[in-house]
Design an enzyme around this catalytic site. Structure first.
Site, PDB file in Angstrom:
ATOM      1  N   ALA A 183      -5.585   3.140 -24.788  1.00  0.00           N
ATOM      2  CA  ALA A 183      -4.331   2.715 -25.425  1.00  0.00           C
ATOM      3  C   ALA A 183      -4.102   3.546 -26.685  1.00  0.00           C
ATOM      4  O   ALA A 183      -5.003   4.268 -27.134  1.00  0.00           O
ATOM      5  CB  ALA A 183      -4.399   1.229 -25.802  1.00  0.00           C
ATOM      6  N   ARG A 237     -12.987  -0.191 -22.503  1.00  0.00           N
ATOM      7  CA  ARG A 237     -13.524  -1.297 -21.702  1.00  0.00           C
ATOM      8  C   ARG A 237     -12.662  -1.606 -20.493  1.00  0.00           C
ATOM      9  O   ARG A 237     -13.067  -2.346 -19.616  1.00  0.00           O
ATOM     10  CB  ARG A 237     -13.645  -2.572 -22.564  1.00  0.00           C
ATOM     11  CG  ARG A 237     -14.724  -2.520 -23.620  1.00  0.00           C
ATOM     12  CD  ARG A 237     -14.526  -3.618 -24.637  1.00  0.00           C
ATOM     13  NE  ARG A 237     -13.207  -3.495 -25.261  1.00  0.00           N
ATOM     14  CZ  ARG A 237     -12.685  -4.361 -26.117  1.00  0.00           C
ATOM     15  NH1 ARG A 237     -13.381  -5.434 -26.448  1.00  0.00           N
ATOM     16  NH2 ARG A 237     -11.488  -4.160 -26.634  1.00  0.00           N
ATOM     17  N   ARG A 238     -11.429  -1.072 -20.453  1.00  0.00           N
ATOM     18  CA  ARG A 238     -10.529  -1.413 -19.349  1.00  0.00           C
ATOM     19  C   ARG A 238     -10.547  -0.312 -18.279  1.00  0.00           C
ATOM     20  O   ARG A 238      -9.872   0.713 -18.410  1.00  0.00           O
ATOM     21  CB  ARG A 238      -9.115  -1.662 -19.891  1.00  0.00           C
ATOM     22  CG  ARG A 238      -9.023  -2.998 -20.614  1.00  0.00           C
ATOM     23  CD  ARG A 238      -7.729  -3.174 -21.367  1.00  0.00           C
ATOM     24  NE  ARG A 238      -7.648  -2.377 -22.578  1.00  0.00           N
ATOM     25  CZ  ARG A 238      -6.612  -2.388 -23.410  1.00  0.00           C
ATOM     26  NH1 ARG A 238      -5.588  -3.161 -23.154  1.00  0.00           N
ATOM     27  NH2 ARG A 238      -6.615  -1.630 -24.487  1.00  0.00           N
ATOM     28  N   TYR A 293     -11.447  -6.183 -42.389  1.00  0.00           N
ATOM     29  CA  TYR A 293     -10.978  -4.947 -41.748  1.00  0.00           C
ATOM     30  C   TYR A 293     -11.055  -3.807 -42.759  1.00  0.00           C
ATOM     31  O   TYR A 293     -11.571  -2.719 -42.442  1.00  0.00           O
ATOM     32  CB  TYR A 293      -9.552  -5.105 -41.211  1.00  0.00           C
ATOM     33  CG  TYR A 293      -9.017  -3.835 -40.569  1.00  0.00           C
ATOM     34  CD1 TYR A 293      -9.585  -3.340 -39.401  1.00  0.00           C
ATOM     35  CD2 TYR A 293      -7.969  -3.130 -41.154  1.00  0.00           C
ATOM     36  CE1 TYR A 293      -9.115  -2.160 -38.815  1.00  0.00           C
ATOM     37  CE2 TYR A 293      -7.489  -1.960 -40.577  1.00  0.00           C
ATOM     38  CZ  TYR A 293      -8.067  -1.478 -39.414  1.00  0.00           C
ATOM     39  OH  TYR A 293      -7.603  -0.307 -38.838  1.00  0.00           O
ATOM     40  N   PRO A 352      -4.769   6.853 -41.059  1.00  0.00           N
ATOM     41  CA  PRO A 352      -3.352   6.551 -40.821  1.00  0.00           C
ATOM     42  C   PRO A 352      -2.906   5.258 -41.498  1.00  0.00           C
ATOM     43  O   PRO A 352      -3.693   4.319 -41.666  1.00  0.00           O
ATOM     44  CB  PRO A 352      -3.262   6.387 -39.292  1.00  0.00           C
ATOM     45  CG  PRO A 352      -4.601   6.781 -38.734  1.00  0.00           C
ATOM     46  CD  PRO A 352      -5.574   6.584 -39.858  1.00  0.00           C
ATOM     47  N   GLU A 399      -1.059  -0.838 -29.778  1.00  0.00           N
ATOM     48  CA  GLU A 399      -1.423  -2.222 -29.455  1.00  0.00           C
ATOM     49  C   GLU A 399      -2.180  -2.873 -30.615  1.00  0.00           C
ATOM     50  O   GLU A 399      -2.618  -4.021 -30.517  1.00  0.00           O
ATOM     51  CB  GLU A 399      -2.271  -2.249 -28.171  1.00  0.00           C
ATOM     52  CG  GLU A 399      -1.470  -1.822 -26.954  1.00  0.00           C
ATOM     53  CD  GLU A 399      -2.282  -1.811 -25.668  1.00  0.00           C
ATOM     54  OE1 GLU A 399      -3.419  -2.324 -25.659  1.00  0.00           O
ATOM     55  OE2 GLU A 399      -1.767  -1.282 -24.666  1.00  0.00           O
TER      56      GLU A 399
END
Ligand code: NDP
Ligand code: 8X3
Length: 250
Positions: free
Chosen positions: A13, A35-36, A151, A181, A187
């Site tokens: 993504a 992971r996808r 975070y 950034p 996402e």
């Protein structure tokens, strides 16, 4: 001579995917992780270059070592490592923070990046041909904003690790670039808000954010500088953003 091998973590993504597309268009060979599995497959089928996909969770040290510690023939020489996999989970005061969210961010953004780097860098050193590590940090690694606490701490950690890697690896001719950034519409906010797309959209309302392709361009530029040039640290924000918390919304 074939083009170098680029390993991109989190290529399913956003920034990782856009970076894969740009490097593929320029003929690089790609190892793409996430992971996808279905997204990795779809990307592999779309890209017109040699692609190896590896489906694993960067938080799992065994999975990282199994997948990256024994790469198949033809893929062992990773020239460029793009440590991109990462996430924010939640946005709340330190007093209310969800400790599971904290673990996810620290395990992914810091420990995952470390596991991957520790597995790949010895090969770069052994081959004595230099190499390039790109760490996708954030402006959250440069400043702290309300409710961003853990975070921000994880990305400050990435920032520190970029500096530390540069010092430890300079004698091997390995470049280290830290990319920071600001707001990029991917996402990222959907993940941060647990799938709440309405809430995620509001983050970018009234302004033109960065797009994943903007960050991919910067990564590609950094990687394609001549051997004697390293871009150490790059901050990139939308024109409508002055700092993590100050944005110009119409
Ligand atoms: P996306 O959510 O669009 O993409 C994140 C990628 O990371 C996905 O491919 C995801 O793959 C992967 N990933 C997340 N957790 C794991 C895990 N445990 N194991 C393996 N892969 C994982 O977000 P972005 O593209 O925006 O984020 C990329 C990086 O950029 C992150 O490090 C983020 O912190 C950073 N960043 C983003 C900004 C933004 O505003 N968007 C600004 C500054 C920095 P999968 O789910 O398939 O595992
Ligand atoms: C992502 C950008 O501003 O949410 O790292 O920290 S921000």
């Amino acid at each position: 001579m074939s083009k170098p091998v680029v390993l991109i973590t989190g290529a399913t993504a956003g920034i990782g995917e856009a970076t894969a597309e740009l490097f593929a268009r320029n003929g690089y060979r790609l190892i793409l992780t996430g992971r996808r599995q279905e997204r990795l497959e779809a990307l592999k089928n779309k890209l017109k270059t040699d692609v190896l996909t590896l489906c694993f969770d960067v938080r799992n040290r065994n999975e990282v070592e199994e997948n990256l510690g024994s790469l198949p023939e033809g893929w062992k020489e990773v020239d460029i490592l793009i440590n991109n996999a990462g996430l924010a989970a939640g946005l709340s005061g330190i007093q209310n923070g969800d400790i599971d969210d904290w673990e996810r961010m620290i395990d992914t953004n810091l420990k995952g990046l470390l596991y991957v780097t520790r597995t790949i860098v010895p090969g770069m050193i052994e081959r004595k041909k230099g190499g390039h590590i790109i760490n996708v940090s954030s402006i959250a690694g440069k400043e702290v904003y309300p409710n961003g606490n853990v975070y921000c701490a994880s990305k400050h950690g990435v920032d520190a690790l970029s500096k530390a890697m540069r010092i430890d690896l300079v004698s091997y001719g390995i470049k280290v670039t830290n990319i920071a950034p600001g707001m990029a519409e991917t996402e990222f906010s959907i993940v941060r808000f647990g799938g709440d797309t309405e809430k995620a959209e509001k983050v970018y309302s009234g302004l033109t954010p960065l797009y994943a392709e903007d960050i991919a361009d910067v990564i590609y530029f950094a990687v394609t500088r001549p051997p004697h040039v390293t871009l150490n640290d790059i901050i990139i924000m939308p024109t409508a953003q002055a700092s993590a918390a100050i944005v110009n919304r119409k």
